[in-house]
Write a protein that holds these residues in place. Sequence first.
Motif, short mmCIF file in Angstrom:
data_model
loop_
_atom_site.label_atom_id
_atom_site.label_comp_id
_atom_site.label_asym_id
_atom_site.label_seq_id
_atom_site.Cartn_x
_atom_site.Cartn_y
_atom_site.Cartn_z
N ARG A 65 0.83 -1.21 0.00
CA ARG A 65 0.00 0.00 0.00
C ARG A 65 0.86 1.26 0.00
O ARG A 65 0.54 2.24 -0.68
CB ARG A 65 -0.94 0.00 1.21
CG ARG A 65 -2.13 -0.92 1.06
CD ARG A 65 -3.20 -0.58 2.07
NE ARG A 65 -2.72 -0.72 3.44
CZ ARG A 65 -2.77 -1.84 4.16
NH1 ARG A 65 -3.28 -2.94 3.60
NH2 ARG A 65 -2.33 -1.88 5.40
N SER A 102 2.26 1.75 -3.48
CA SER A 102 1.19 2.17 -4.40
C SER A 102 0.79 3.61 -4.16
O SER A 102 0.58 4.38 -5.11
CB SER A 102 -0.02 1.24 -4.23
OG SER A 102 0.32 -0.10 -4.51
N LEU A 103 0.66 4.02 -2.90
CA LEU A 103 0.23 5.38 -2.58
C LEU A 103 1.26 6.41 -3.05
O LEU A 103 0.90 7.44 -3.64
CB LEU A 103 -0.02 5.51 -1.09
CG LEU A 103 -1.29 4.86 -0.55
CD1 LEU A 103 -1.35 4.94 0.98
CD2 LEU A 103 -2.53 5.52 -1.15
N TRP A 104 2.54 6.14 -2.80
CA TRP A 104 3.56 7.11 -3.22
C TRP A 104 3.67 7.17 -4.74
O TRP A 104 3.83 8.26 -5.31
CB TRP A 104 4.91 6.74 -2.61
CG TRP A 104 5.06 7.22 -1.20
CD1 TRP A 104 4.92 6.50 -0.06
CD2 TRP A 104 5.37 8.56 -0.81
NE1 TRP A 104 5.13 7.31 1.04
CE2 TRP A 104 5.40 8.57 0.61
CE3 TRP A 104 5.62 9.74 -1.49
CZ2 TRP A 104 5.68 9.72 1.33
CZ3 TRP A 104 5.89 10.90 -0.78
CH2 TRP A 104 5.92 10.88 0.62
N ALA A 136 0.66 9.08 -5.97
CA ALA A 136 0.78 10.50 -5.65
C ALA A 136 1.67 11.20 -6.67
O ALA A 136 1.37 12.31 -7.13
CB ALA A 136 1.33 10.69 -4.24
#
Length: 718
Positions: free
Chosen positions: A7, A10-12, A15
């Motif tokens: 996660r 994936s988030l970075w 972003a």
Amino acid sequence: MSGPGRRAISLWAAAGAVAFVLLPWYSTPFGLGAVHLPAGLAADFETASGLAQALLFRQPTLLIGFGAALACLCAAGARDAGRQAAVLVAAGFGGALCVMVQALVPGNGPRLGFGWGAATLLCALLVLGAFGLARRGAYKGDLFTSAAAVLAACILGAFVAYPLLRGLWVGVLGEDAQPSLAAAMARVGNERIWGLGCVGGSSHCGVAWNTLFLAVLTTLSTTLLGTLLALVELRSGSRLGSAVRVLAPLPFVTPPFVAGLALVLVFDRSGLVNQLFEWLFDFSHSRWFYGLLGLWLAQTVAFTPVSYLIMRGVLQGINPSLEAAARTLRATPAYTLRRITLPLLLPGLAHALLVGFLESMADFGNPIIVGGQYAVLSTEIFFAIVGAQFDQGRAAALAWVLALFALGVFMLQRAMVGSRQFASIDPAMGSRPLALPPAWRRPALLASTLWLVGTLALYLCAVSAAFVEVWGRDYTPTLRHLTRLFDVVREGGGLAFTGLAWASLLTTLKLAGLAAVLTATSGLLLAWLLERNAFPGRVAMEFTLLGAFAIPGTVLGLSYTLVFNAPPIEITGTTQVIVLCFLFRSLPVAVGMGTAAFRQVNRSLDEASRVLGASTLRTLVYVLLPLLRPALIGSLIYSFVRSVTTVSTVVFLVTAETELATTFIIGRVGQGEYGIAFAYCAALIVLLSLLIAAVHWLVGDLALGRAVRPSHFQRGAP
């Protein structure tokens, strides 16, 4: 790989990709805070997003960074750890390098500085590369630690090491922009800088010797007075200790040049002392006060509180049981003080000497106000930039001299203390501290009384000058100065802040508050990183932080002016550069506070939290942070007060749109409007004093250890 790890990757990655598509790639003339509608992200070159820059404005190389973020997003779900790590390292660091190269190499259209889109994508790619290092086994496989270390190294390199080195490099460039030792020597190797005419009977010495001599005098006086004040408060058993605790920090919550302004009220040609002497002895007016004597007095008053706070903390940390053991062996109080207590104070004394020297070297406000013909390096640097000559090379060369003086004393201080250990047993297990012997107590009380009375009188004069028409000529009470500064009128059913000072005050409070929050949080994070982890580059990171502490603020502000006025980081003249300067000027102290706090928290708490399954970030936020509240609050207060009261660091950075309280006051002094200047100073004194008092009332003593009560002492024979 665990779910939280996937996660995070994936988030970075998401972003970074979203920032490329939806945020302006370049900084715009309207500033980083400007809001751009979706149409603006594609219609104009200056406000276009990275995707629009690549597709509509012929900059296809920008797609490399976007592709790197997408590659990392695809790698988040990979089951092969080795392949995932390879993709993250290559795409993350490779993409970040491409973003930097693209910013440095001219392409289609004008070169502009990084905006939110470029900065966010660059940060995301660096974090993803750090995740790849962790997946390869670095930083014990911890993603958060790896990302924190990589980002910290990049930020310190970009905003501390690079600007200092690049700014100072200007001093060795000739007119053809090529390195020239002859040009550098011509700028600093002359009579005005190194002349010794005062030794041979002339009235002036070189600026470098003036600065060094003044710094030595100030260092000795502030350290001596600060130590005596701390001893009186904690070891005298006198009621004067309570007065010391309340009054000694007073100059700390005011701009340092207020001491010089207050001394002008007393010793100027129209000051109280000269008027009294003229009335009693028919002495004529003179300007005897302006010069070395006035500068030394002003800096002593301004910087003694810093030495006092340092020595007070060190004195509180001494284990009283060591003194009790000496007394049990029938050592006299005087012998115990000389052979036990004072040697344990050596780290504090060395630190106070260093801080006093650095504060004196970097001081700009007092020399510009009371220096007269006694020129010092900080004012010479200032006039090289803002004067008629506008010689950036000479300013940078003079900054070299200032930096070398500061670094030389810093290395001397490190050699004095070395690697010797001065730690003792937990003070909570000790006995009562030793009282000052009579032979020490009486001189300490006398010196402290004189300093407190003199300081209180000076600041009372400074506050009083805000409420009279013209100090020295017309003492009619008035509120005219405060009204001009902070007038509020009703207009159109609302309030209009029409006073002259509202803009600078609100800007100062906003920027200082933002810098304080950033300093406190980043300081604790860096302290945790350096104290709880071992990783490559840790020594270099510590050295960079120490350099930011040892280099005078004048040099840092000048370096920011010379370096951050061109892409890829083009922020000169904006509020962002002021906040960054506030942040990195206060950061070493915040890291020091955090490091001391972490050393008082047992590592077993970290290990227990990790054994129970908490992540590193969760452990830091929910286990360690509550125990570090005193250090966090201390960092917030220190950074906020220092940011509000600093002048030497930001004197090169402010503009008409970003004027701060201290530069506003200095400007009014230059115009001879002393009533306005003192009214503003009085407002700052009240504001900051109320803030500190409120914090102490809400959270109590900020020290982690038990405070030493002045009434509990060993007396007489054991």
